[in-house]
Design an enzyme around this catalytic site. Structure first.
Site, mmCIF file in Angstrom:
data_model
loop_
_atom_site.group_PDB
_atom_site.id
_atom_site.type_symbol
_atom_site.label_atom_id
_atom_site.label_comp_id
_atom_site.label_asym_id
_atom_site.label_seq_id
_atom_site.Cartn_x
_atom_site.Cartn_y
_atom_site.Cartn_z
ATOM 1 N N GLY A 172 -4.477 4.245 3.492
ATOM 2 C CA GLY A 172 -3.381 3.690 2.716
ATOM 3 C C GLY A 172 -3.967 2.748 1.683
ATOM 4 O O GLY A 172 -4.644 1.785 2.043
ATOM 5 N N ARG B 145 0.837 -1.200 0.000
ATOM 6 C CA ARG B 145 0.000 0.000 0.000
ATOM 7 C C ARG B 145 0.873 1.250 0.000
ATOM 8 O O ARG B 145 2.049 1.221 0.369
ATOM 9 C CB ARG B 145 -0.911 0.017 1.234
ATOM 10 N N GLY B 146 0.276 2.370 -0.362
ATOM 11 C CA GLY B 146 0.980 3.633 -0.275
ATOM 12 C C GLY B 146 1.124 4.079 1.168
ATOM 13 O O GLY B 146 0.472 3.562 2.069
ATOM 14 N N GLY B 147 2.003 5.048 1.396
ATOM 15 C CA GLY B 147 2.168 5.618 2.727
ATOM 16 C C GLY B 147 3.387 5.080 3.448
ATOM 17 O O GLY B 147 4.254 4.418 2.862
ATOM 18 N N CYS C 284 2.932 7.542 9.986
ATOM 19 C CA CYS C 284 2.817 8.187 8.677
ATOM 20 C C CYS C 284 3.942 9.180 8.422
ATOM 21 O O CYS C 284 3.805 10.089 7.604
ATOM 22 C CB CYS C 284 1.458 8.871 8.525
ATOM 23 N N THR D 53 2.376 2.556 9.891
ATOM 24 C CA THR D 53 1.169 2.740 10.681
ATOM 25 C C THR D 53 1.006 1.552 11.619
ATOM 26 O O THR D 53 1.690 0.535 11.488
ATOM 27 C CB THR D 53 -0.081 2.924 9.799
ATOM 28 N N ALA E 55 -6.458 6.824 9.467
ATOM 29 C CA ALA E 55 -5.389 6.774 8.471
ATOM 30 C C ALA E 55 -5.895 6.132 7.193
ATOM 31 O O ALA E 55 -6.825 5.320 7.213
ATOM 32 C CB ALA E 55 -4.193 5.989 9.022
#
Length: 243
Positions: A171, A94-96, A200, A99, A169
């Protein structure tokens, strides 16, 4: 239509409404997983379902679940942001950045076919934000977007001037225009668990992490789930219980 719950970034609010299901579209399957789901089990199930959706062999779906305590590292994660690896760490597509997931946090994995809706990833992210902002509004809590920070934030004047906490959040990952991963909303997690990472990648002292219970809202997970489903339908369209 614009997003009335967030006036900070009205153009992103307007983008959110481009994700509505087209007329006559099949409803999105809605499933709540019981107990704590191992992260690798969830990811493997998502991978399989995304491929099936892309091949028109399965319906779009949303899965709500909780995980055991763990950290995930997105594609932009920096090694220095893992301060204390006290829990298992999962590298994910995933992006980000880093977390935390754990008990008391509602994770929503959203698998939608953007080809059927609108092939616009930015609008999709805005729609996820609108979904969470709408859910928070149902509990009389104002969630807001920020131009320079993805996620949903609440102001914390009780902590000091210009202090804000992240309560949800985001993602995501997209494959063949089908989305997966999604959102995490802090209901009643152990907030001290976030101290093992720089969440993040945001290290400024005035930016922290909060939850619904931390904000004085002693809601239950079933109450949150009910509101999440209702507000999801407002943004994305009809749902039905998964078979």
């Amino acid at each position: 239509m614009p997003d009335p719950a967030c006036l900070i970034t009205p153009e992103r609010g307007a983008l959110a409404w481009r994700m509505a299901a087209p007329e006559g579209a099949a409803p999105v399957e809605w499933r709540i997983w019981d107990g704590l789901t191992d992260y690798d089990v969830a990811v493997a199930a998502m991978e399989t379902r995304v491929d099936a959706i892309a091949a028109n062999e399965a319906a779009e779906c949303v899965w709500l679940m909780e995980h055991p305590a763990l950290y995930t590292a997105g594609t932009s994660a920096k090694d220095g942001d893992l301060v204390d690896p006290r829990f298992p760490v999962f590298r994910t597509g995933r992006g980000g950045q880093y977390t935390y997931h754990g008990p008391g946090q509602r994770v929503g994995y959203v698998m939608l076919d953007l080809k059927r809706r609108r092939p616009d990833v930015r609008a999709y992210v805005c729609a996820l934000e609108a979904w969470i902002i709408g859910a928070l509004d149902a509990f009389n809590l104002r969630g807001e977007r920020r131009e320079d920070r993805v996620g949903v934030w609440v102001k914390r004047p009780d902590k000091g001037e210009a202090f804000e906490d992240k309560i949800a959040a985001l993602g995501i990952r997209v494959r063949r225009w089908v989305t997966f991963h999604g959102v995490s909303l802090n209901v009643e997690p152990d907030l001290s668990h976030f101290s093992g990472i720089v969440p993040c990648g945001i290290s400024e002292q005035r930016f922290g992490v909060t939850s619904l219970v931390d904000m004085g809202l002693p809601v239950t997970m079933p109450e949150v789930d009910s509101v999440l489903r209702r507000e999801f339908e407002t943004v994305f369209g009809r749902t039905i219980p998964a078979p």
